[in-house]
Design an enzyme around this catalytic site. Sequence first.
Site, mmCIF file in Angstrom:
data_model
loop_
_atom_site.group_PDB
_atom_site.id
_atom_site.type_symbol
_atom_site.label_atom_id
_atom_site.label_comp_id
_atom_site.label_asym_id
_atom_site.label_seq_id
_atom_site.Cartn_x
_atom_site.Cartn_y
_atom_site.Cartn_z
ATOM 1 N N ASP A 161 0.823 -1.212 -0.106
ATOM 2 C CA ASP A 161 0.083 0.094 -0.204
ATOM 3 C C ASP A 161 0.877 1.202 0.056
ATOM 4 O O ASP A 161 1.718 1.424 0.719
ATOM 5 C CB ASP A 161 -0.923 -0.166 1.237
ATOM 6 C CG ASP A 161 -1.674 1.145 1.247
ATOM 7 O OD1 ASP A 161 -2.660 1.305 0.568
ATOM 8 O OD2 ASP A 161 -1.449 2.006 2.149
ATOM 9 N N GLU A 201 0.836 -0.567 -5.191
ATOM 10 C CA GLU A 201 -0.273 0.345 -5.409
ATOM 11 C C GLU A 201 0.203 1.730 -5.893
ATOM 12 O O GLU A 201 0.949 2.336 -5.238
ATOM 13 C CB GLU A 201 -1.057 0.581 -3.995
ATOM 14 C CG GLU A 201 -2.375 1.390 -4.189
ATOM 15 C CD GLU A 201 -2.760 2.280 -3.071
ATOM 16 O OE1 GLU A 201 -3.962 2.621 -3.004
ATOM 17 O OE2 GLU A 201 -2.027 2.360 -2.202
#
Length: 602
Positions: A328, A365
């Site tokens: 992330d 991401e």
Amino acid sequence: MQTDFIAHHHPLTDVEILEDGRLRISVRTASGATINSGWIRYELDNEEYLTALEPVDTTADAQYWRVEIPINPGAATTYYLFKFICAERQFCLDAGGLHPRIRSRSFHFKHVQGLQTPQWVWNQVFYQVFPDRFRIGDGGSAAINKELNAHEEPTPLSDWNANPDPSKGSSEFFGGDLYGVVDALPYLQDELGVSAIYLNPIFASHSNHRYDTDDYSQVEPRLGGEPALLRLRKETQARDMRLILDAVVNHTSVHHPWFQQAQAGDEHYRTFYNFDSEGSYAAWKGFESLPKLNYANPEVAASMYSGDNAILRHWLRPPYAIDGWRLDAVHMLGDGPSAHNNATHMRAMRECVKQEAPQAYLLGEHFFEATEWLQGDQEDGAMNYYGFAHPLRAWLAGLDISGQPGAIDGREFAAWLAEARAAIPCPIQLSQLNLLDTHDTPRFLTLLQGDRDLYKLALGLLFTYSGAPCLYYGDEIGLPGGGDPDCRRPFPWDRERWDMDILNWCKALIALRKDTPALSRGGHLDLGADADSYCFARTTQEWSLIIAANRGDASTTSLDTRLLDAPGNRWRDLLSREVFITNEHRLTLSLPSKSLRILAPE
């Protein structure tokens, strides 16, 4: 480029590494063109070299060429393209297609020496699960209550059939858990055809999304704790399914012990974050609940990835033995409050993860372009917003990622896709995670204002384009939803609420992809585009498929099939079963309104 000259090169099958360290490279051109000479352009020591192509075989459809060049000794990447001289013109074939001139090196084909990417990813159909909203496990309630009673009071749950309440934000829970994912495996694998699961964060957190991690070593009790994860891992392994977890490596929550001790004045732990002299600290995009980690402190790097007991290592080991990490906001981490030295940490993170599990999938991401992370030394692939979801949204919904007007036609759609493909090496193109929507975006069906035909077209492209397809839970049954939190509605397990036509369409596409190697590892050849249509081929040495997408009214198109390895003159639509006949290497194809055709030679 409008021309009768056509050429094609697929680095996965058309490049051979010789024992002496040289590369033997093949390329083909369509029959009918008068070619005065053919060349490969490559670079050594940042200087141009040209070597003539040798014609090696000729068929009724194509001329085959071959050449050998040295691998670049001064860098990991050997850049090359093909140049053909035809009378007063030249045609240059690079990784983004055919052009009348040499373009910048970023568009060239890229051979990365020693590139290792987990090829198992290419064959997968991924399914993203937001755990709190997917399913409440039939057998998990007792275990979950036991876990919760040992830690805190259970949180009241919202009605599963209700939509998320924006006023409650991240504090609203519906009760989905990892036992529910276990219970859903027969549906996901046996009925739908899914082979890999990507879970949004499952580690201890106060929120429903869990991107604010309290404890990286503990599975969230609300989800069933470690027993639930172990059961899920056991069941997925028994089914030969892959499991990917979400790692929040850029920041923690304010409840994390490190931050709690830092706030209490512990100078040692204050260096884990980015405090200034007045006590303020850097946080993800300014959200104070998400304090940013400081990777200039070696202890942070050791805790997250480099130490023997680092978080990223721990969950790769048995008995969990997960198959990879989705990282992330990974482009934001670095030394200090910015992304300083990000690439240094990413390369070290890759090395540590691959030491632990060489075939682990490192998925980044990135909401926008991720080229610099996708050159073979950092990530195996990215969530392909920029190279797939963004252009598809612009072409079919007329919107950009911010929800602002951004309509493009089919020619610009094709150019955007080609530009993104060309920027990264071929094996990494095939390792990209393609998606229509996620927990961070409105549902694609809602963006299309409920237009089911355009939605089915989008799904068709998801399963035929280069890269691994990923369904966000509920995509396959037409689950609607606007922006967060509406895009995180509970999955409706009452089948009367499912769009069965969309579900059956997804099943057919998944089955086709799993049965057709050209869709998982094939090359890409653009065949044509206009305002409302886009046509391309996926090619292997044995077989080719034509994919023809039309967003507008019914129309026809004419495609050149000379480089598609079709022994006969008949092409069958694998979905509608219609047959089309070529005439002198031209395929005249009818395109129904808002439709997708997938054709194979008979």
